[in-house]
Design a protein around this motif. Structure first.
Motif, PDB file in Angstrom:
ATOM      1  N   TRP A   1       0.841  -1.200   0.000  1.00  0.00           N
ATOM      2  CA  TRP A   1       0.000   0.000   0.000  1.00  0.00           C
ATOM      3  C   TRP A   1       0.875   1.250   0.000  1.00  0.00           C
ATOM      4  CZ3 TRP A   1      -5.238   0.379   2.820  1.00  0.00           C
ATOM      5  CH2 TRP A   1      -5.955  -0.821   2.708  1.00  0.00           C
ATOM      6  N   ALA A   2       0.435   2.255  -0.767  1.00  0.00           N
ATOM      7  CA  ALA A   2       1.092   3.564  -0.760  1.00  0.00           C
ATOM      8  C   ALA A   2       0.018   4.641  -0.663  1.00  0.00           C
ATOM      9  CB  ALA A   2       1.940   3.746  -2.017  1.00  0.00           C
ATOM     10  N   CYS A   3       0.444   5.878  -0.526  1.00  0.00           N
ATOM     11  CA  CYS A   3      -0.527   6.977  -0.457  1.00  0.00           C
ATOM     12  C   CYS A   3       0.058   8.231  -1.083  1.00  0.00           C
ATOM     13  CB  CYS A   3      -0.942   7.262   0.985  1.00  0.00           C
ATOM     14  SG  CYS A   3       0.399   7.910   2.038  1.00  0.00           S
ATOM     15  N   ARG A   4      -0.828   9.060  -1.589  1.00  0.00           N
ATOM     16  CA  ARG A   4      -0.453  10.423  -1.987  1.00  0.00           C
ATOM     17  C   ARG A   4      -0.709  11.319  -0.774  1.00  0.00           C
ATOM     18  NH1 ARG A   4      -0.749  10.346  -7.698  1.00  0.00           N
ATOM     19  NH2 ARG A   4      -2.254   8.851  -8.506  1.00  0.00           N
ATOM     20  N   TYR A   5       0.139  12.328  -0.591  1.00  0.00           N
ATOM     21  CA  TYR A   5      -0.109  13.236   0.524  1.00  0.00           C
ATOM     22  C   TYR A   5       0.503  14.606   0.267  1.00  0.00           C
ATOM     23  CZ  TYR A   5       4.717  12.452   2.142  1.00  0.00           C
ATOM     24  OH  TYR A   5       6.093  12.401   2.233  1.00  0.00           O
ATOM     25  N   LYS A   6      -0.040  15.591   0.973  1.00  0.00           N
ATOM     26  CA  LYS A   6       0.501  16.951   0.992  1.00  0.00           C
ATOM     27  C   LYS A   6       0.844  17.301   2.433  1.00  0.00           C
ATOM     28  CE  LYS A   6      -0.036  19.968  -1.858  1.00  0.00           C
ATOM     29  NZ  LYS A   6       0.815  20.628  -2.906  1.00  0.00           N
ATOM     30  N   THR A   7       1.941  17.999   2.619  1.00  0.00           N
ATOM     31  CA  THR A   7       2.354  18.430   3.953  1.00  0.00           C
ATOM     32  C   THR A   7       2.438  19.954   3.988  1.00  0.00           C
ATOM     33  OG1 THR A   7       3.664  16.412   4.232  1.00  0.00           O
ATOM     34  CG2 THR A   7       4.099  18.214   5.757  1.00  0.00           C
ATOM     35  N   LEU A   8       1.798  20.558   4.987  1.00  0.00           N
ATOM     36  CA  LEU A   8       1.868  22.000   5.159  1.00  0.00           C
ATOM     37  C   LEU A   8       3.192  22.390   5.807  1.00  0.00           C
ATOM     38  CD1 LEU A   8      -1.769  22.737   6.413  1.00  0.00           C
ATOM     39  CD2 LEU A   8      -0.887  22.707   4.064  1.00  0.00           C
ATOM     40  N   GLU A   9       3.511  23.672   5.779  1.00  0.00           N
ATOM     41  CA  GLU A   9       4.788  24.155   6.307  1.00  0.00           C
ATOM     42  C   GLU A   9       4.941  23.860   7.790  1.00  0.00           C
ATOM     43  OE1 GLU A   9       5.407  28.226   5.354  1.00  0.00           O
ATOM     44  OE2 GLU A   9       5.422  27.887   3.175  1.00  0.00           O
ATOM     45  N   ASP A  10       3.815  23.784   8.518  1.00  0.00           N
ATOM     46  CA  ASP A  10       3.904  23.528   9.955  1.00  0.00           C
ATOM     47  C   ASP A  10       3.887  22.029  10.278  1.00  0.00           C
ATOM     48  OD1 ASP A  10       1.275  22.834   9.476  1.00  0.00           O
ATOM     49  OD2 ASP A  10       0.398  24.404  10.732  1.00  0.00           O
ATOM     50  N   GLY A  11       3.939  21.170   9.239  1.00  0.00           N
ATOM     51  CA  GLY A  11       4.040  19.731   9.460  1.00  0.00           C
ATOM     52  C   GLY A  11       2.735  18.969   9.381  1.00  0.00           C
ATOM     53  N   ARG A  12       1.605  19.672   9.335  1.00  0.00           N
ATOM     54  CA  ARG A  12       0.337  18.955   9.210  1.00  0.00           C
ATOM     55  C   ARG A  12       0.255  18.280   7.846  1.00  0.00           C
ATOM     56  NH1 ARG A  12      -3.893  23.470  10.170  1.00  0.00           N
ATOM     57  NH2 ARG A  12      -2.132  24.737   9.437  1.00  0.00           N
ATOM     58  N   ARG A  13      -0.341  17.079   7.830  1.00  0.00           N
ATOM     59  CA  ARG A  13      -0.369  16.285   6.608  1.00  0.00           C
ATOM     60  C   ARG A  13      -1.796  15.918   6.233  1.00  0.00           C
ATOM     61  NH1 ARG A  13       1.941  10.143   5.906  1.00  0.00           N
ATOM     62  NH2 ARG A  13       0.402   9.836   7.571  1.00  0.00           N
TER      63      ARG A  13
ATOM     64  N   THR B   1       2.898   0.417   3.688  1.00  0.00           N
ATOM     65  CA  THR B   1       3.605  -0.834   3.986  1.00  0.00           C
ATOM     66  C   THR B   1       4.835  -0.884   3.089  1.00  0.00           C
ATOM     67  OG1 THR B   1       2.515  -2.099   2.223  1.00  0.00           O
ATOM     68  CG2 THR B   1       1.366  -1.961   4.336  1.00  0.00           C
ATOM     69  N   ALA B   2       5.637  -1.924   3.214  1.00  0.00           N
ATOM     70  CA  ALA B   2       6.675  -2.151   2.209  1.00  0.00           C
ATOM     71  C   ALA B   2       5.977  -2.343   0.862  1.00  0.00           C
ATOM     72  CB  ALA B   2       7.501  -3.380   2.560  1.00  0.00           C
ATOM     73  N   VAL B   3       6.539  -1.759  -0.178  1.00  0.00           N
ATOM     74  CA  VAL B   3       5.915  -1.754  -1.504  1.00  0.00           C
ATOM     75  C   VAL B   3       6.904  -2.257  -2.555  1.00  0.00           C
ATOM     76  CG1 VAL B   3       5.179  -0.186  -3.374  1.00  0.00           C
ATOM     77  CG2 VAL B   3       4.197   0.044  -1.090  1.00  0.00           C
ATOM     78  N   THR B   4       6.393  -3.081  -3.453  1.00  0.00           N
ATOM     79  CA  THR B   4       7.120  -3.404  -4.674  1.00  0.00           C
ATOM     80  C   THR B   4       6.418  -2.681  -5.812  1.00  0.00           C
ATOM     81  OG1 THR B   4       7.702  -5.607  -3.852  1.00  0.00           O
ATOM     82  CG2 THR B   4       7.925  -5.235  -6.217  1.00  0.00           C
TER      83      THR B   4
ATOM     84  N   LEU C   1      -5.922  -4.117   6.419  1.00  0.00           N
ATOM     85  CA  LEU C   1      -6.070  -2.686   6.680  1.00  0.00           C
ATOM     86  C   LEU C   1      -4.849  -2.244   7.489  1.00  0.00           C
ATOM     87  CD1 LEU C   1      -8.063  -0.287   6.229  1.00  0.00           C
ATOM     88  CD2 LEU C   1      -8.746  -0.630   8.610  1.00  0.00           C
ATOM     89  N   PRO C   2      -3.742  -1.966   6.794  1.00  0.00           N
ATOM     90  CA  PRO C   2      -2.492  -1.673   7.487  1.00  0.00           C
ATOM     91  C   PRO C   2      -2.331  -0.214   7.902  1.00  0.00           C
ATOM     92  CG  PRO C   2      -2.104  -1.731   5.140  1.00  0.00           C
ATOM     93  CD  PRO C   2      -3.564  -2.037   5.337  1.00  0.00           C
ATOM     94  N   LEU C   3      -3.441   0.466   8.149  1.00  0.00           N
ATOM     95  CA  LEU C   3      -3.408   1.892   8.471  1.00  0.00           C
ATOM     96  C   LEU C   3      -3.424   2.109   9.976  1.00  0.00           C
ATOM     97  CD1 LEU C   3      -6.098   3.156   5.922  1.00  0.00           C
ATOM     98  CD2 LEU C   3      -3.627   2.974   5.573  1.00  0.00           C
ATOM     99  N   THR C   4      -2.637   3.065  10.433  1.00  0.00           N
ATOM    100  CA  THR C   4      -2.717   3.483  11.828  1.00  0.00           C
ATOM    101  C   THR C   4      -3.899   4.445  11.979  1.00  0.00           C
ATOM    102  OG1 THR C   4      -1.325   5.435  11.518  1.00  0.00           O
ATOM    103  CG2 THR C   4      -0.205   3.340  12.007  1.00  0.00           C
ATOM    104  N   GLN C   5      -4.318   4.657  13.224  1.00  0.00           N
ATOM    105  CA  GLN C   5      -5.399   5.615  13.453  1.00  0.00           C
ATOM    106  C   GLN C   5      -4.956   7.025  13.070  1.00  0.00           C
ATOM    107  OE1 GLN C   5      -7.433   5.269  17.218  1.00  0.00           O
ATOM    108  NE2 GLN C   5      -7.634   3.047  17.040  1.00  0.00           N
ATOM    109  N   ALA C   6      -3.670   7.317  13.207  1.00  0.00           N
ATOM    110  CA  ALA C   6      -3.162   8.636  12.798  1.00  0.00           C
ATOM    111  C   ALA C   6      -3.277   8.806  11.281  1.00  0.00           C
ATOM    112  CB  ALA C   6      -1.713   8.803  13.247  1.00  0.00           C
TER     113      ALA C   6
END
Length: 247
Positions: free
Chosen positions: A57-69, A99-102, A176-181
């Protein structure tokens, strides 16, 4: 190598042996293994071809300057990361592993060759891009209009249905390898609110979680409760008129 991509595309149209071989050969040119919670591509990088998730599993994400994702998409086995990304000068978001991804790194020229003069494969890959855009629209509605219960339940329904479409569920159970965070970063809630909402979904007997496994006990009931309509995933073989004669 392209097994899950082929399964996914065949929810649009039946591919020929030639189509499948072309996809498999493209996926075999170069593969890479990346550890969990690491970046595949950073925002600002120059795009280098197209990544195909083979495993993990992978994800797309954006991170703000203050670290929020904000996690803006999940990439599952069989998913392509931006088929036409090479037209951009730089990435406007990051792609990281859950997770680890190929993955297979498919050169831009190979992607062009896959669609040149091959109407069925070209249309199937166009369908894949349109489904990706449809998922993004649904996520906008999820965050903008649904309650916490609906947001989380909708996400779980989507992930289950997408995994089932490529043969990665076991009855009513899936990984479902996702953390609650990570879930919190996906649906715009606090970790505390995610925990409380998971407990609510459990308490009414709709789901159970054991480690990295999700079981949806009553999928149709959950779909009704969270207003999940899978039509945006377009799994009804809308390209059946293009079916290979081998089908």
């Amino acid at each position: 190598m392209a097994e899950f991509l082929i399964r996914k595309l065949e929810h649009f149209t039946s591919l020929s042996s030639e189509d499948k071989l072309a996809l498999d050969q493209a996926a075999r040119q170069r593969t890479r293994r990346i550890r969990s919670r690491d970046d595949i591509v950073h925002e600002g990088d120059m795009p280098q071809g197209v990544n195909l998730i083979l495993d993990g599993w992978a994800c797309r994400y954006k991170t703000l300057e203050d670290g929020r994702r904000q996690i803006i998409a999940y990439l599952l086995p069989g998913d392509l990361c931006d088929q036409t990304v090479s037209v951009l000068r730089e990435m406007d978001h990051s792609i990281g592993t859950v997770t680890a991804v190929t993955l297979a790194e498919i050169p831009t020229e190979t992607m062009r060759q896959l669609t040149a003069g091959q109407a069925r494969l070209s249309q199937a890959l166009a369908w894949e891009s349109l489904v990706t855009a449809a998922i993004q629209r649904e996520w906008t509605v999820n965050i903008g209009q649904r309650t916490a219960f609906e947001r989380l339940g909708h996400l779980l329904c989507e992930l289950f249905v997408r995994l089932r479409a490529v043969g990665l569920t076991q009855g009513t159970t899936c990984d479902l390898p996702l953390t609650q965070a990570e879930i919190a970063d996906t649906i715009g809630l606090s970790v505390v609110h995610v925990n409380r909402t998971l407990q609510e979904l459990r308490s009414v007997g709709l789901i159970s979680l054991r480690g990295r496994e999700l079981t949806i006990h009553r999928l149709e009931a959950l779909q009704r409760a969270v207003q999940f309509n899978p039509n945006y995933l377009h799994l009804g073989r809308e390209g059946r008129h293009l079916d290979s004669n081998e089908a």
